[in-house]
Design an enzyme around this catalytic site. Structure first.
Site, mmCIF file in Angstrom:
data_model
loop_
_atom_site.group_PDB
_atom_site.id
_atom_site.type_symbol
_atom_site.label_atom_id
_atom_site.label_comp_id
_atom_site.label_asym_id
_atom_site.label_seq_id
_atom_site.Cartn_x
_atom_site.Cartn_y
_atom_site.Cartn_z
ATOM 1 N N LYS A 49 0.799 -1.223 0.000
ATOM 2 C CA LYS A 49 0.000 0.000 0.000
ATOM 3 C C LYS A 49 0.837 1.281 0.000
ATOM 4 O O LYS A 49 0.365 2.344 -0.421
ATOM 5 C CB LYS A 49 -0.936 0.008 1.208
ATOM 6 C CG LYS A 49 -2.096 -0.957 1.104
ATOM 7 C CD LYS A 49 -3.166 -0.448 0.151
ATOM 8 C CE LYS A 49 -4.452 -1.229 0.267
ATOM 9 N NZ LYS A 49 -5.517 -0.679 -0.595
ATOM 10 N N SER A 300 0.729 -9.882 -0.574
ATOM 11 C CA SER A 300 0.535 -8.432 -0.561
ATOM 12 C C SER A 300 0.836 -7.763 0.771
ATOM 13 O O SER A 300 1.053 -6.551 0.818
ATOM 14 C CB SER A 300 -0.899 -8.089 -0.981
ATOM 15 O OG SER A 300 -1.827 -8.730 -0.126
#
Length: 401
Positions: A49, A300
Site C-alpha cells: 500500500k 501483498s
C-alpha cells in the site's frame, strides 16, 4: 486516467521510498506448478500500500497538501498514507474500523498520523472519512479507487516482468481492486499472454458478486479475518479495469487462508497476513488452472496481529491434517488405552492430549469415552489411524479434522 506512462512515472518516483521486493522461488509450496512469491510483505510498511499512497501524495498540489490529508483504511493503506504524509511534512488523519488489528493501529500512529476508530467495517470508516473530509476540507486519499493510487500499485507488475522471464500467470489478492487493477493493466499492456487471476475471501467476495451482477454492488457484510481485503463495495474505476484486464476471480475459505499462512511460515519462512495469503491459498487448494505453469503469487502484506496468529496456525494445522481430535467408545477395562496408543504409535501419530470421560449419561455404566488429541503428518495418515483402530475393533464416535 490510468496509462502505462503513469505507471512508469510512479516507478521512478517510488525508487527512493519503496523497495523492489524480491521474487522468490517457492519450491516447497506446490508440486503442481513452478511457483514464485512476490514478497510485498517485506515492504517498508509491511504491505504494497505504500506504493499507491506515496505516489498519490507526491502528485498533489501545494494547495491540496496545505489542507492536510484524510484517509480510511483497515490498516495497510493507513500506514502507507501516514508514512508518505509525514515524510512530506503533511498532517494526516486516518479513519480505521474499530476491529482493525491493534498492531496496525499502533503502527499508523507511530508513523505520525492521527487515528480515529470507527465502529463497524472498512466501509463504515470510509463513510466517516468522507464526512470529515467534507467538514474540514482536507484532501482525501482513496485506498484503491483512484488512478494515481492504482498506478503506484501497478509498479509491482513492472517489477514482476523485470524479475521473471515470461510468467504464465500472476495471482493477486482483491479487496477494493486497486492492486489487481494496477498489476493487470501494466502486465497486460506489456505481455498480454500472461493470465491475471484474482482471489477474494469467500466471506467478502464483493468483486465476484459485482461481476455476477454486472455492476459494482455492496455486500450486507464482509466477514473474514483477512481484514486487508474485507471490503463491502469495490471501486467503480477498479471494477471497470478488472472487467477489462482480469481473466478470472476465485474465492477461498477461512480455513484455506489459514492453511496457506501456515504453509508460508513452515515451508518458506514467510509471514503473511490473511489478505496476503489468499493468492497462495488459491494455488494450494487447486482453485486455478495453473498445473505445469510458471506462476507468481503476490504476497501483498505481512501485518498480521500476533494475538490471532496462534489461532490461525491452529486452524491451519487442522485444515492441513496436521492435528486431529478423535473420540473412541471403550469398554472400561485394563489395557484399552495401551492398545489404542500402540496403534497410533505404529501409524506414526503423536498423542498430545488424553481425556477419559465416564460421565456421559448416554453411555453404558461399564463404558467410557476416550478423547484424544493427535499430531499427524497429513489427512492420509489420519485415515490410516482411523482404519487401523476400526479394524482392531474400536468404535470411533466422532472425529474433528
Amino acid at each position: 486516467m490510468l496509462t502505462l506512462d503513469k505507471i512508469y512515472h510512479a516507478a521512478f518516483v517510488l525508487k527512493k521510498v519503496a523497495r523492489k521486493t524480491d521474487l522468490i522461488r517457492a519450491t516447497k509450496l506446490s508440486k503442481q506448478c513452478e511457483l514464485y512469491l512476490k514478497t510485498e510483505n517485506l515492504q517498508e510498511t509491511g504491505s504494497f500500500k505504500l506504493r499507491g499512497a506515496y505516489y498519490k501524495i507526491s502528485q498533489l498540489t501545494e494547495e491540496e497538501k496545505s489542507r492536510g490529508i484524510i484517509a480510511c483504511s483497515a490498516g495497510n493503506h493507513a500506514q502507507g498514507v501516514a508514512m508518505a504524509a509525514t515524510q512530506s511534512g503533511i498532517q494526516s488523519l486516518i479513519c480505521m474500523p474499530d476491529g482493525a488489528p491493534i498492531s496496525k493501529v499502533e503502527a499508523t500512529k507511530q508513523l505520525g498520523a492521527e487515528v480515529r476508530l470507527v465502529k463497524g467495517a472498512y466501509d463504515d470508516a470510509y463513510a466517516t472519512a468522507l464526512q470529515l473530509q467534507e467538514d474540514t476540507g482536507a484532501t482525501f486519499i482513496h485506498p484503491f479507487d483512484d488512478d494515481e493510487v492504482i498506478a503506484g500499485q501497478g509498479t509491482i507488475g513492472l517489477e514482476i516482468l523485470d524479475e521473471l522471464e515470461n510468467p504464465d500467470a500472476v495471482v493477486v489478492p482483491i479487496g477494493g481492486g486497486g492492486l489487481i487493477s494496477g498489476v493487470a493493466y501494466a502486465i497486460k499492456h506489456l505481455n498480454p499472454n500472461v493470465k491475471i487471476y484474482g482471489v477474494q475471501a469467500a466471506g467478502a467476495a464483493s468483486m465476484v458478486k459485482s461481476q455476477q451482477e454486472g455492476t459494482p454492488i455492496t455486500l450486507d457484510q464482509a466477514e473474514t479475518f483477512a481484514d486487508g481485503i474485507a471490503v463491502k463495495h469495490p471501486g467503480d474505476i477498479t471494477y471497470q479495469l478488472v472487467e477489462q484486464y482480469v481473466d478470472e476471480i476465485v474465492t477461498v475459505s477461512e480455513d484455506e487462508i489459514a492453511a496457506a499462512i501456515l504453509a508460508l511460515i513452515e515451508k518458506q519462512k514467510v509471514i503473511a497476513e490473511g489478505a496476503g495469503a489468499v493468492s497462495v491459498a488459491a494455488v494450494l487448494f487447486h482453485k486455478l488452472p495453473v498445473e505445469g505453469k510458471k506462476v507468481v503469487c503476490i504476497v501483498s502484506g505481512g501485518n498480521i496481529d500476533v494475538n490471532i496468529l496462534s489461532r490461525v496456525i491452529t486452524r491451519g494445522l487442522l485444515t492441513s491434517g496436521r492435528n486431529v481430535s478423535l473420540t473412541i467408545a471403550l469398554t472400561d477395562k485394563p489395557g484399552q488405552l495401551q492398545e489404542v496408543s500402540e496403534i497410533i504409535a505404529r501409524c506414526g501419530g503423536n498423542v498430545v492430549s488424553v481425556h477419559h470421560d465416564r460421565s456421559d449419561a448416554n453411555m453404558a455404566i461399564t463404558s467410557c469415552f476416550l478423547k484424544l488429541g493427535l499430531e499427524t503428518r497429513d489427512h492420509a495418515q489420519i485415515v490410516q489411524i482411523q482404519k487401523e483402530l476400526t479394524q482392531a475393533g474400536f468404535h470411533l464416535v466422532s472425529e474433528r479434522v
